[in-house]
Design an enzyme around this catalytic site. Structure first.
Site, PDB file in Angstrom:
ATOM      1  N   ASP A   2       0.849  -1.242   0.008  1.00 32.50           N
ATOM      2  CA  ASP A   2       0.150  -0.031  -0.021  1.00 32.50           C
ATOM      3  C   ASP A   2       0.869   1.352   0.144  1.00 32.50           C
ATOM      4  O   ASP A   2       1.989   1.308   0.465  1.00 32.50           O
ATOM      5  CB  ASP A   2      -0.782   0.108   1.369  1.00 32.50           C
ATOM      6  N   LYS A   3       0.276   2.314  -0.628  1.00 35.69           N
ATOM      7  CA  LYS A   3       1.121   3.708  -0.403  1.00 35.69           C
ATOM      8  C   LYS A   3       1.723   3.952   0.870  1.00 35.69           C
ATOM      9  O   LYS A   3       2.758   4.485   0.738  1.00 35.69           O
ATOM     10  CB  LYS A   3       0.117   4.747  -1.077  1.00 35.69           C
TER      11      LYS A   3
END
Length: 297
Positions: free
Chosen positions: A78-79
């Site tokens: 995930d970012k």
């Protein structure tokens, strides 16, 4: 042969500085927060700059390691998640390691700072097997026929003596979108520090008083990846390679402010073969590319 896997350029770029390990098949970096693990076609219009950054990373690593083509992303983070991100040097290696991820041969270990003290947990460790549902881009705990099996193991490493904060070690057996975030927030009721999507309650005053929390920062770190690798010769060709990414400085700072002790294995990162610490792996032409860990008593 190990010399060949050192960066080909002396003036290493920003992105290539995040590489922590390389061998003849893979390159592993310590992903910084804020990086989207998905590129875009160079000709696409109106693409966000965040997407461009991943293309920049792939190009930098290609040039730094003198690869014939761009490295192949094998999985995603995930970012907002930091830590071990594996890239394959060629399409053959990409297929091999993608299969390891799909068949759950790869062991994925995470560290999470969560909101909750020692009394928030029913025991020192446990299993979460709540299925997840996906609807219109949102993820939730679900029991319908369409819900997907999700498995997370957790272990309480330490809790702060001065604030409702704890450090968990997590083993991700399945890799569904936002699985750890959902399981910790809605199953264990201890949301990850900085996760504003799956909890809306404000930060405790006790936490705010002892440390400064960066904006748009969630404290989930992909600490270790353990892969199956093979030697060309010898009686025991198969071995397990563990690659550990050092904890980011802001994560470490909050732990220290909260009085949470961290094992040097997570602070420094490093390599191990079948549980034994190593600095290089001649069988794979592999090398640790960070400064060697500081000796500790």
């Amino acid at each position: 042969m190990l010399q060949a896997l050192k960066p080909a350029r002396t003036g290493t770029s920003y992105w290539a500085r995040n590489v922590i390990y390389a061998d003849r098949s893979i390159i592993v970096l310590n992903k910084p927060a804020g990086l989207i693990c998905q590129g875009s076609d160079a000709s696409s219009e109106n693409k966000p700059r965040d997407v461009d950054k991943f293309n920049d990373l792939l190009c930098d690593i290609k040039d730094t390691f003198a690869l014939e083509s761009l490295p192949y992303p094998v999985h995603r983070l995930d970012k907002t998640t930091t830590g071990t991100l594996l890239l394959a040097r060629n399409s053959s290696a990409a297929r091999q390691f993608s299969q390891q991820f799909q068949s759950r041969v790869v062991e994925k270990t995470y560290l999470a700072l969560v909101r909750g003290g020692e009394k928030s947990f029913p025991s020192r460790s446990g299993e979460i097997r709540d299925a997840l549902e996906f609807s219109n881009g949102r993820v939730s705990i679900g029991e319908s026929c369409g819900a997907k099996f999700a498995a997370t193991d957790w272990e309480l490493i330490a809790s702060s003596p001065i604030a409702p904060l704890s450090l968990l070690r997590l083993t991700l057996h399945t890799g569904l979108k936002h699985q750890l975030r959902i399981h910790l927030a809605h199953s264990l009721h201890t949301p990850i520090l900085g996760d504003n999507l799956y909890t809306r309650s404000g930060i405790s005053e006790k936490i705010a008083k002892i440390t400064r929390l960066p904006e748009k920062r969630m404290f989930l770190h992909a600490a270790q990846l353990t892969l199956s690798r093979y030697r060309k010769t010898g009686p025991n060709k198969h071995f397990r390679l563990r690659i550990g990414a050092p904890i980011p400085k802001d994560f470490l700072t909050i732990c220290r402010d909260a009085g949470i002790s961290l094992d040097h294995i997570y602070v420094d990162g490093g390599l191990s073969v079948d549980g034994q610490h190593v600095s290089d792996i001649p069988d794979l032409e592999g090398r640790w590319l960070r400064n060697p860990p500081v000796p500790r008593p």
